[in-house]
Structures are given as C-alpha cells and as structure tokens.
Design a protein around this motif. Sequence first.
Motif, PDB file in Angstrom:
ATOM      1  N   GLY A 251       0.969  -1.152  -0.191  1.00  0.00           N
ATOM      2  CA  GLY A 251       0.009  -0.137  -0.059  1.00  0.00           C
ATOM      3  C   GLY A 251       0.815   1.216  -0.101  1.00  0.00           C
ATOM      4  O   GLY A 251       1.575   1.498   0.838  1.00  0.00           O
ATOM      5  N   LEU A 252       0.676   2.086  -1.101  1.00  0.00           N
ATOM      6  CA  LEU A 252       1.533   3.240  -1.249  1.00  0.00           C
ATOM      7  C   LEU A 252       1.654   3.877   0.123  1.00  0.00           C
ATOM      8  O   LEU A 252       2.868   4.656   0.510  1.00  0.00           O
ATOM      9  CB  LEU A 252       1.427   4.049  -2.376  1.00  0.00           C
ATOM     10  N   PRO A 253       0.691   4.647   0.791  1.00  0.00           N
ATOM     11  CA  PRO A 253       0.702   5.574   1.754  1.00  0.00           C
ATOM     12  C   PRO A 253       1.510   4.877   2.955  1.00  0.00           C
ATOM     13  O   PRO A 253       2.398   5.668   3.611  1.00  0.00           O
ATOM     14  CB  PRO A 253      -0.763   5.744   2.187  1.00  0.00           C
ATOM     15  N   ARG A 254       1.180   3.829   3.036  1.00  0.00           N
ATOM     16  CA  ARG A 254       1.931   3.195   4.409  1.00  0.00           C
ATOM     17  C   ARG A 254       3.393   2.747   3.967  1.00  0.00           C
ATOM     18  O   ARG A 254       4.163   3.026   5.003  1.00  0.00           O
ATOM     19  CB  ARG A 254       1.271   1.879   4.653  1.00  0.00           C
TER      20      ARG A 254
END
Lengths: 300, 300, 300, 300
Positions: A251-254
């Motif tokens: 997951g990009l934000p994480r």
Amino acid sequence: MKHIPFKGVIAYPITPFDKDGKVDLPLFRRLVERLVNSGSHGIAPLGSTGVLPYLSDPEKEAVTEATIQQVAGRVPTLVGVSNLTTDKTIYHARFAEKAGATAVMIIPMSYWKLTDQEIIEHYDAVASKISIPIMAYNNPATGGVDMSPALLKRLLEIPNVTMIKESTGDVQRMHYLRKELGEEVAFYNGSNPLALAAFAAGATGWCTAAPNLIPGLNMGLYNAILNNDLASARKVFYEQVDLLKFIVTKGLPRAIKAGLQLLGEDGGHLRGPLKPLNNDEILELEQILSTIKELDYQFS
Amino acid sequence: MKHIPFKGVIAYPITPFDKDGKVDLPLFRRLVERLVNSGSHGIAPLGSTGVLPYLSDPEKEAVTEATIQQVAGRVPTLVGVSNLTTDKTIYHARFAEKAGATAVMIIPMSYWKLTDQEIIEHYDAVASKISIPIMAYNNPATGGVDMSPALLKRLLEIPNVTMIKESTGDVQRMHYLRKELGEEVAFYNGSNPLALAAFAAGATGWCTAAPNLIPGLNMGLYNAILNNDLASARKVFYEQVDLLKFIVTKGLPRAIKAGLQLLGEDGGHLRGPLKPLNNDEILELEQILSTIKELDYQFS
Amino acid sequence: MKHIPFKGVIAYPITPFDKDGKVDLPLFRRLVERLVNSGSHGIAPLGSTGVLPYLSDPEKEAVTEATIQQVAGRVPTLVGVSNLTTDKTIYHARFAEKAGATAVMIIPMSYWKLTDQEIIEHYDAVASKISIPIMAYNNPATGGVDMSPALLKRLLEIPNVTMIKESTGDVQRMHYLRKELGEEVAFYNGSNPLALAAFAAGATGWCTAAPNLIPGLNMGLYNAILNNDLASARKVFYEQVDLLKFIVTKGLPRAIKAGLQLLGEDGGHLRGPLKPLNNDEILELEQILSTIKELDYQFS
Amino acid sequence: MKHIPFKGVIAYPITPFDKDGKVDLPLFRRLVERLVNSGSHGIAPLGSTGVLPYLSDPEKEAVTEATIQQVAGRVPTLVGVSNLTTDKTIYHARFAEKAGATAVMIIPMSYWKLTDQEIIEHYDAVASKISIPIMAYNNPATGGVDMSPALLKRLLEIPNVTMIKESTGDVQRMHYLRKELGEEVAFYNGSNPLALAAFAAGATGWCTAAPNLIPGLNMGLYNAILNNDLASARKVFYEQVDLLKFIVTKGLPRAIKAGLQLLGEDGGHLRGPLKPLNNDEILELEQILSTIKELDYQFS
C-alpha cells in the motif's frame, strides 16, 4: 491539437497527518519540495497515494492550494478531484482549476458499478465545467470499476480529456490504446512493476510514488528510454523492481511513510483505519532500500 | 555451466492431417522446411500448435523423426514430449533423444491438479532418464496447472532442466525469474502478445507459431532487440501485434492453418473436435495479413 | 419422453493399480461391490475419480467390462468415455454400449479451448453413433472448458443427451438450468460441498466419490430430501461437509485411496505423477473420519 | 448470551431524491411505511440500496432519524454507518445509537486494501464507543475488501459484534461460518440469488431490497423454511428468482426505483452518476414483474 502537459516521471506525494489526526500542511509542503528538487517532471497531489478519499472537502482544498503554491510553476501539477458523485467531482475540479492546477485526474470511483453510459456522462458533465485538461484514470483495484479500452477511447472524444492513466497491470491494454488511438495518444502507466514494459510499449509517462524514495533510479529509467538504450533501461529497472513491488504490495501511503522514515525524513502519521507497517515489513523495506540507496544517488 | 541450446525465435509447426484424418507427413516436412528457410533459430514440433495431445504414440514418433530428418542439423530442435502420466513422458523423452532431438519441452499436463511435490518428482523422473536438456513449460491455460516462480526455480536445480518457457501472459513472472535466478537463467516467452515486453525484460527467446505466417516481422523484432534499438523494436512490434493477438485468440492450429491457405500454402486438415475458422474469422485474418504482408517481406 | 435412468446418489469408484503399475481389476471389482452393497443408486466408473485420462485404451475397456459384470444389473451404470478427439470418444462410447452400460458420461475435454460450435458437433457426432443416453458434464476445473448454461441447453436438444452434470460449484447455474429447461430436466450435482444447496435447488442426483467412505451419511442426505425434511437434511449435511471438502481439496483419487486404507480397506496404488497424501494430510483425514464414522453407520 | 435482534426478512429501502437532487424525506418515509406494512421483519436504511456512500453527513443523519420515527418500534432497525475512516464510522455509529437504532451495520469500506489487523482495530474502535449490536458485513463487490471466514470469526470475539452478513455469493462461506462458529452464530445472507441456498444452509435472515417490489414472495420463502417445507420453499424461490437476479444485475437503487414506478409507486430520482434504467431494461423488468405480481399477492 490535444493539450498534453505531462511526460516523464509524475510524482505522487503522500498526505501526512499530525499526531492529532489533522493534515500536516508544513510537512506536506516539504515533501512536495523534495519531489520537485529530485527532478520529477510533474507533481500529482490527492491521488491514491495522497489518500484522497479519506479527506474532508476543506482538507482537499488546503492540499490543492499548498501544492500549487509550493510548486510555483516549476513543473506542471495534476490534482486528483475524483468523487463518488458527479456534483462533488465538478465542485473539486472547478476548485483545482481556479487554484491554478495544470490539469485534473479523475477516476470514476464507484460503489455501485457504473454502466459505460453513466461513466461517459460523468466525465462529460465535469469536462463541460472546466477548461484545463483531464487525465482519465483506470484502476479497478482501488476505484472498483474497470474501464474497457473501448470506453477509454470514447472518453478521449471529450475535448479536454487528453490523457489516459492505466493501472490494471496488463500491458496488452497499452498495446490496444496505442494501436487504436495512434501514436499521438498520451497514455501513462500507473502500475509501478510495469514501468519498463510500459515505456517499451510507448507510454508517455509514469505516474508513481517511488520518487519519494528513489528518484534517481526512476529518472534513470526514463532517461535510458529517452536515449533509446534498452540495455541500460533494463539494468536500471531491475535495480529498482523490488522496491516498486514492495510499495505496491504494502500500500503506497503506508510504504512511502515507512520509507521516508528509513531515509531520515519525517513521514508524518497515517489516518485510521490505515496503520503503519509492522516491524517485519519495515525490516524488509530497510533491506531493499539499503541495497539500492547508493545506486539511486549515482543516478540523481 | 548450463547447456542452453536456444535463443531468438523458436518456430512451432502445425501438425497437418490429410482428408482421411491421418497425419500428412510430406506436408509437415514442407512446412518445417519453410520455417527453417525463413530464418527461424529453432524448430519445435509437437507443441500446443502441433496438437500433441491429439496424437497417438506412433504419430508422435513419426512427427519427431520427420522433423529431425528435415531440419538435418541446420538449427536446433525442441521436441514436445509432455504426457499425463510420468511413464509415458519418459517413454517419449527417450524416443526424442534417440531420434536426435537437441532438447525436449515438458509441460506438467494435469487432469488432477498436481502438487508441487508431484511436479518436482515428475520432472526428476524424466530428467534422470535422458541426457539432453529440458525446457520446463508453464502454461496454465492449456496445461491446467500454474507453476509458481518459486517452483520453476526449484525445477532449475535439476541438472538438465536448463530453460523455462513462461506463457502466463504476466510479465511480472519474468521479472521474478530474472531477479531470483540471475542473468544466466534462460527464460523464453510463450505468450505472443507479450513479445516486446518479454524481450525488454530480458527473455532469451520467443517460442511462437507466428513464423509460419510473418517470419520477417518476427525476426525483425528480435534483431532490433539485439541491436539495443528499442524504438525500432516498438515499431516492428506494433506492426505485428494484431496478428499475434488474432492467432492466440482463435487458437494456434486453427489460425495458422487458415493463414497458410491465405498465403497460398497448403495448411492441411484439422483433427476433430477442432474445426476450421468460420468465414468471418477468415475475412478478419485476411485483412490483418494484407496490411502486414509487405512489411513482412521487407524484413525477411 | 426423455430417458433418464439415474437419480439419488451415483457413486464413483477409484481405479486402483497394483505395485507394478497395472490396473488391479480384482481389487476394482471388490470396490465396486462395496459401493453397490452400500446402497448407491448408480455406479460410474472411469470418471475423474477413476483417473480416466491416465488409462490406456485396453485398460479403459477392461474397467468397463469389469464394472458391468460386477454390478450385474443391480443398479444402472454410467461409464465415462471422454477423450480429446471426437473419433476416440465415439470409439469408447460404442464400446461401452456394446458392453452393456446403461449410459455414458462425456465431458468435452480440451487442450485447445473449443468453440461452442465445436462442442455441439462433438456431442452430435458421438450421439449419432450410440443409442444409450448421454450425460453431458461441465467441469472447467478438470476439463478445461466451461460450458455456459445456454450451451448446455442447446446440447439437451440432441435426443439422447438427457442429463446434465454440473460441477462448477456455482448453485446459480442450477437455478438457470431449472428455470430455462423446466422441471423435467435432469441435472446432477458434481460438486460435493454443494450437495445440500443442489438438492435444495432441485437436483435429480449427486455424482460423488464419497460413498467409498461415508455411504450412510450420503444416502441419509438424499433420504431427508426425499422426505421433504430440510432440518434433517441440513443436520446430516453438516455432519459430512468436512469430509466432502477434504476429498475435493486433496484430489479425489488420492483422498479416497487414503480413506479406504484408514477404514481398513485396500486402496491399491496410484499412477504417477499422482502421489499418496503426505502424513499430515492422512492425519487430518483420520481425524475427520473418526468423528463421523459412527454417524455414518447409524445411517447405513 | 449474544444479543441478536434480527431474523427473517430484513428490508432495505432506497434513498429517493427530489428533482433538485435533495433527499426526498417525505417519500422516503412512505417507502419505509410500505416495507413495514408488507410484513418485513426489520428495516435497514443507509445500506448499499440506500446509496449510503453518496450522501453527506447531514443527509445520513436525516435519513436515520426519519427511519426511526417512521418505524416507531414496530420492527427493529439496522442503520448503515460504514465510512472510509474510522473516526467518521464512530461518529455515525454514535449518532445512530443516540437516535434509537436497534443495531448498526458496518462494512469495512476500503480504498486502500486493509490488512486483517487494520480491519480488526477498525471494528474494535467503533464497538468500544457504542452499546448496541453490530452486524459485520462482507461484500467485496461493493466494499472492495473480502473478509475471510477466519477474520469474520475473529470479529465475532468483539462483544457487540453479534451478526455476520455474507454477500460473496458463495454458499460455502456459510457452511464454514456454521461449522466453525456453531449453531448459535447468526449469519445473514445478502446475496439475493442465494436466498434458498442460504436458508437451506441455516441462515438466520435475508437482507434484501426485494420487499420493495415482491414482499409476499419474500416472506413466503421464509415461512416455507420455518415450516421445514423444502418443496414449497423451492417452488416459491423459483417464482421470484428472475426478479432477484434482475435487481442484482442492474444495481439495486436503479432497479428498485424502476420497479416501484412500474407498480404505480413513486420511486423518486437518482443521484448522479447513477442514471435510470434504459427502456429495454424497463421492459424486461415489466415482463418479469407482470408474471409474478399475482403470485406475490397470494402470499402477502
């Protein structure tokens, strides 16, 4: 002639939060500044990476204005304005235009699966209310609807829909777009692990959060393609592919938040229900980053 | 050091039948001769294109011998010996070796889904009975089992399993093979529409029935890759992609037979339940071929 | 009026091999006898459970004859005669008819995906050569082709195609068959974990290998349905569902062989590449069987 | 002992809009009244049918209050409070409790795929802030995340998560829930075409928008199940299955609105991007409704 303001590497900043759960605008501006300084060819706030759907309207507006002020015209800006309802999408698209965005990106977010006709009317309605270009974005994994190549072709008949971003991870979609629409159509790759295959297939640009962590390798890939040097492109791609896969899988934000912290930068907090990577994941990311960090600096 | 006898374009002949339903060996030899003359870098009889599973044991043996006699050492030969049971696979692999095949190709055909352990023991059993190299072939769409990259890696530990053919159509499988196994591993692309993406990713060769129809464009793509000229590779790929998609979509034996007849060659008969393309399909193929025939001759 | 010779629980014997890899016909006959004695309403040799595709022609013929001799008319027999080519399917269907089979079961086995027209002509060709009824069998997971409900409906227009066996595991397929074809159509469930849902939807019978291990529970489910007693059907279904899932997940030939041995019966040997269950799997099966063995005897 | 306030047929009203795009509360109340009068065993506003994600916060609050006032305790109410962020989900759950809802329904809506741990903490956070029961809802097709049976089992350990609604359309999920959790667990079916299979498998209730159109047949199915009369249940199910499939295929808000109008009721307007059914779809629905309308009245 179509107005196509983007090419190369279009960088996606995260939207960081402070410890009280509010958008941390000063940190956001610092992260945007890093991306501009790293040589990114465009800045795209309020994408999936920027957790657009988790933000309130005032938060979206503040992030839009902060981006445009910080970038200050050095590179073009692509502001995400997608919303479940047509009226809200129009509202945010008009706000972005007025604030000075170069273009807007719109994915047809769906709860109820939309028919092709509903999607066409959705884009038509928004396009008729703004003058800046629109990038239509296909990503069934996050948006919930898969636009067929034929539908994407139809959307390009709308005058200010001038760009297509494809994130299905199927390179054959790009072949179809190129064959059906000719060499002038601008399609962008939004699937990080397909970066090499998409540029080989003729993609105009790469929409990616990776420049938050490894801008040198990202620009290095694009430059090798510009030089028609496939052997070098392949080499620099394989140097970064493990990181590209990791940030997509986790997951990009994480993953970007964790990577920034490993690089000694502040990544801020996440907004629930999103949680930080666990320790094993952070160790795995650390190992990947440690093997490619030096390579990255050689390119930057 | 691993023995890897193939690179470039490995061509798959069809197995033609006469009007009484028998294998037409004289026609088969003429079709093989065409492929050798067209510049193909290897000949692979008894593949999916060659309707291996529809043939009796004596037919398979006759086709094997005809191939090796006709090719006469001008290029290497890769003989398909896959069978549902381990004993029969060993039987045909030994026959191919004795007849003079350069290597054999084995897909773990399954009716009952095989466990990884069953697949490993299957390859082990065959490999221990022959001395020539084995190409392990992954194609869930026809073989019914999808070998994970980790399993393919395990199979490469068997000394004479030296080559992998990947036909899932997912270029990320190739990235994994290259990353996990290093630059020395030889992986081959068996998904025609992925030809450009696979070569960009570093594939050693392309296993394809397309040289039956458009050898100039097929070799042209490989030569552009050899010259590190991505722009030319992209151009010649887009000139052939419609044909590559057509032959895959319609089924290789049916599409190649029809294409041969459109080119003025004899394609023989099919064995039931396979039926010839219908008239609309033949017209579509004619149109595709007519737009690329001249291009093909420029390359050949 | 259509000739529909089966209802209730149609039992599938395994084909056991001796230690030299030959079909163990005496053991096979004992296993068939067990199934008849257990109260099964039909016997179906040479199914997936009977590893049809792994057998040579003489082996298939010997198994066919052994079945019919052993059953000796006590219940109807359903002989699997599927083959990749149309000619071979006709050959085995005629053999089965001559040997005295009540009906034949045919799945359109495919290596190359068959078009609907190819499938229709395949069934037409076989049906025109025999006089006994045909059960058309849809099981994409093993056969490789998924026949749509509309195609199955079309096949039922062939006079001696009178029965449909559905193994997709999607109960909505059965709703469609019932709605489109009326109450007279005989559809059979081939997906063990759907046994309750399929009978609730009106299935005429259940094609299953489970009576090799738990015939009492299997017949108990059918009897509860006959009695219009849903509460009892649900109860007896939940008592056997773990076993039904286990045998499907592990592969019927492997799981039934192991189960027979746990019950003190001889299960014979498997033919490679199939291997016995490993120790953990056997322990899991032992645990499942031990909790339901007594229940089974209450029903039988 | 778990508090499980629902059984039978739980009816989902649409949220109608007026011609200016505002929620039409008077019409909404009339539609709720119809559902209560039709014999529905519970009322569930702000579900997928009620286009929850397309509403603003004040609109959600107004719909919640209108429901509770209109139902006035005659049957229990189940209010949808799902939101992308945890904080907002808590906000709406507390609002619903304070307004007098019997229970709340929560689907873990996702833009970014959530990890199991993130989902658990999301439910934990909400559950700790309210005292009324929670129905956890699994529907990957609209919510974007597929909760495994094991995860659902874990959620049931949270004290006020007492009910599971399963909408994957896979009846085997229900078998697992029943086997793993025992007969006391209350699971509800949210997949209309599975209504018969789910009740056969032991579902406590059926969450459905169908009572807006055919309440007699819906209650008739449940009553046959209560009477342990499978033959009648099957009969009444097949009488309604075409309508159940239609409303799911076309999207519940669009199909229910059209059906209400065909029945002479006001269905209000839709909110963009959702558009009314086209003429062909309306004709198809008219035909389906005309064949079952009389049947419905017999049951009601």
